[in-house]
Design an enzyme around this catalytic site. Structure first.
Site: not given
Ligand code: HEM
Length: 329
Positions: A64, A68, A96, A194
Site C-alpha cells: 500500500r 500511495h 496516510n 485488497h
Molecule cells: C481503488 C482505490 C482504492 C481505495 C479507495 C483504497 C482504499 C483503501 C483503504 C481505505 C484501506 C484501509 C486503510 C485502513 O483503514 O487502515 C486500504 C488498504 C489497503 N490497500 Fe487500498 N485502496 C485502493 C486501491 C489500492 C491499490 C491500487 C493498492 C495496491 C496496488 C491497494 C493496496 C492496499 C493494501 C495492500 C491495503 C492493506 C494495508 C494494510 O494492511 O496495512 N489499494 N485501501
C-alpha cells in the site's frame, strides 16, 4: 480483455526498455543497477523476507505504501519524507495516517547502503519491496524496471487531492485512475490488492450505520456480513484489524473476486467495481477458475508495471536520498 492486457504487457516492457519517460532524461531499465549494485534484488528480497518473518501483516502495508507513493507526484518516494517545521508532508495527510512500514523501508535502505552506498533510490527500494512483499505471500513475482530517482518535496495537500477515497463511486474511481494513466482493468486488478491486508472500522463504518435516508446499511453490502462488521465495529469505536479478505487475509490469491462478487467487498470502492459489466465479467471468471486466476497474476504484474512508471524522475532529476525520510542536505 486478458489478450489486450498481454499485448499491453509486451508493449509496456518494451516501452520501459526503450522509451524516454515524458518528464525524465533517462529510462527505467530492468538491469539499471547491473554495474553499480549487482546484488540489489537479492539484498532487498532477503531484507523483505526478514521483515515478513517477524510480522507477515507488513506485506500488505508495504504494498500500500508504494501505491500511495505513486499516486502522489509519481513513484519518487515523496510519501517517505518527514514533515518539517514549515511543511506538512504527505505522510501526515489524513489518508496516510493508516500507512505502516516506514521503519522497515529505512531498514532495507540501510542494508542496501551497506553494500551499495549512495547509489539506489528510495523510490526503487519501495518498488522492489512492494513486489517482494506480494511474491512472498503467494502473489506474482513480476518484473520491476528500475532507475527512479527520489523527489525532494512532499505536500500533505497533494495526498488529500490525489488519493482515492474508500467511499468513491465507479465514476470517481475511473477518473482518479485515468488521471494517473491507468485504465479500467488496472483499476480492477490493482483494487484486487485488497486480497491482502487489514482496515480500520473508520474506513467503512459509514456503510454500517445511517448510510442514507432510505437505507440504514449500504444496500450493496451483504446484510449478514454487515451484521458481523457491526459487531466488530460498534458506532464510534475504531479497530484496525478488519481483514479485507477474511478467508485468507495474508495470502495473495483470487479470493478478493469471490468476496466482491458476493457483496462482501469491504469498501464502497470495492463494491462499485460490480457496476461495470466488463469488470463484473472479469470478477465472475476469476473468482473460481484456477487458470483464469493465474491470468489475474499476469494482469496484476502488468498493472503494477504501469503504476510503478507514473511520473517517475530519472536521469539528473531529483536525487538519491541517503535516508529515505529526509532530503539530502
Ligand atoms: C481503488 C482505490 C482504492 C481505495 C479507495 C483504497 C482504499 C483503501 C483503504 C481505505 C484501506 C484501509 C486503510 C485502513 O483503514 O487502515 C486500504 C488498504 C489497503 N490497500 Fe487500498 N485502496 C485502493 C486501491 C489500492 C491499490 C491500487 C493498492 C495496491 C496496488 C491497494 C493496496 C492496499 C493494501 C495492500 C491495503 C492493506 C494495508 C494494510 O494492511 O496495512 N489499494 N485501501
Amino acid at each position: 480483455m486478458a489478450a489486450i492486457h498481454d499485448l499491453i504487457f509486451a508493449l509496456a516492457v518494451f516501452a520501459s526498455l526503450l522509451l524516454r519517460h515524458a518528464k525524465g532524461d533517462g529510462f527505467l531499465l530492468l538491469n539499471y543497477y547491473q554495474e553499480t549494485c549487482p546484488n540489489l534484488e537479492e539484498i532487498v528480497s532477503d531484507a523483505t523476507a526478514d521483515i515478513l518473518a517477524i510480522d507477515v501483516t507488513l506485506a500488505p502495508s508495504l504494498l500500500r505504501l508504494f501505491f500511495h507513493d505513486c499516486f502522489v507526484r509519481g513513484c519518487e518516494g515523496s510519501v517517505l519524507l518527514n514533515s518539517t517545521a514549515s511543511n506538512e508532508a504527505e505522510k501526515d495527510a489524513e489518508p496516510n495516517l493508516t500507512l505502516a512500514g516506514f521503519p522497515e523501508i529505512d531498514l532495507v535502505k540501510a542494508r542496501v547502503e551497506e553494500q551499495c552506498p549512495g547509489v539506489v533510490s528510495c523510490a526503487d527500494i519501495l518498488a522492489l519491496v512492494a513486489r517482494d512483499s506480494v511474491a512472498q505471500v503467494g502473489g506474482p513475482n513480476y518484473l520491476v524496471p528500475l532507475g527512479r530517482r527520489d523527489g525532494v518535496v512532499s505536500y500533505a495537500s497533494e495526498a488529500i487531492a490525489n488519493l482515492p477515497s474508500p467511499s468513491f463511486d465507479l465514476t470517481h474511481l475511473v477518473n482518479n485512475f485515468a488521471s494517473k494513466g491507468l485504465d479500467l482493468l488496472d483499476l480492477l486488478v490493482l483494487s484486487a490488492a485488497h486480497t491482502i491486508g487489514f482496515a480500520h472500522c473508520a474506513s467503512f463504518s459509514n456503510r454500517l450505520y445511517n448510510f442514507s435516508a432510505t437505507s440504514y446499511t449500504d444496500p450493496s453490502l451483504d446484510p449478514h456480513y454487515a451484521k458481523i462488521l457491526q459487531a466488530k465495529c460498534p458506532p464510534n469505536q475504531d479497530f484496525d484489524g478488519n481483514p479485507m479478505d477474511y478467508i485468507t487475509p495474508v495470502v495473495f490469491d483470487h479470493y478478493y473476486f469471490n468476496l466482491v462478487s458476493s457483496n462482501k467487498g469491504l469498501f464502497q470502492s470495492d463494491a462499485a467495481l460490480l457496476n461495470d459489466p466488463l469488470l463484473m465479467q472479469y470478477i465472475e471468471t476469476h473468482k473460481t477458475n484456477v487458470s483464469d486466476y493465474l491470468s489475474f497474476f499476469e494482469d496484476f504484474g502488468v498493472s503494477m508495471l504501469k503504476m510503478g512508471s507514473i511520473q517517475v524522475l530519472t536521469g539528473n532529476e531529483g536525487e538519491i536520498r541517503k535516508i529515505c525520510s529526509l532530503v539530502n542536505t
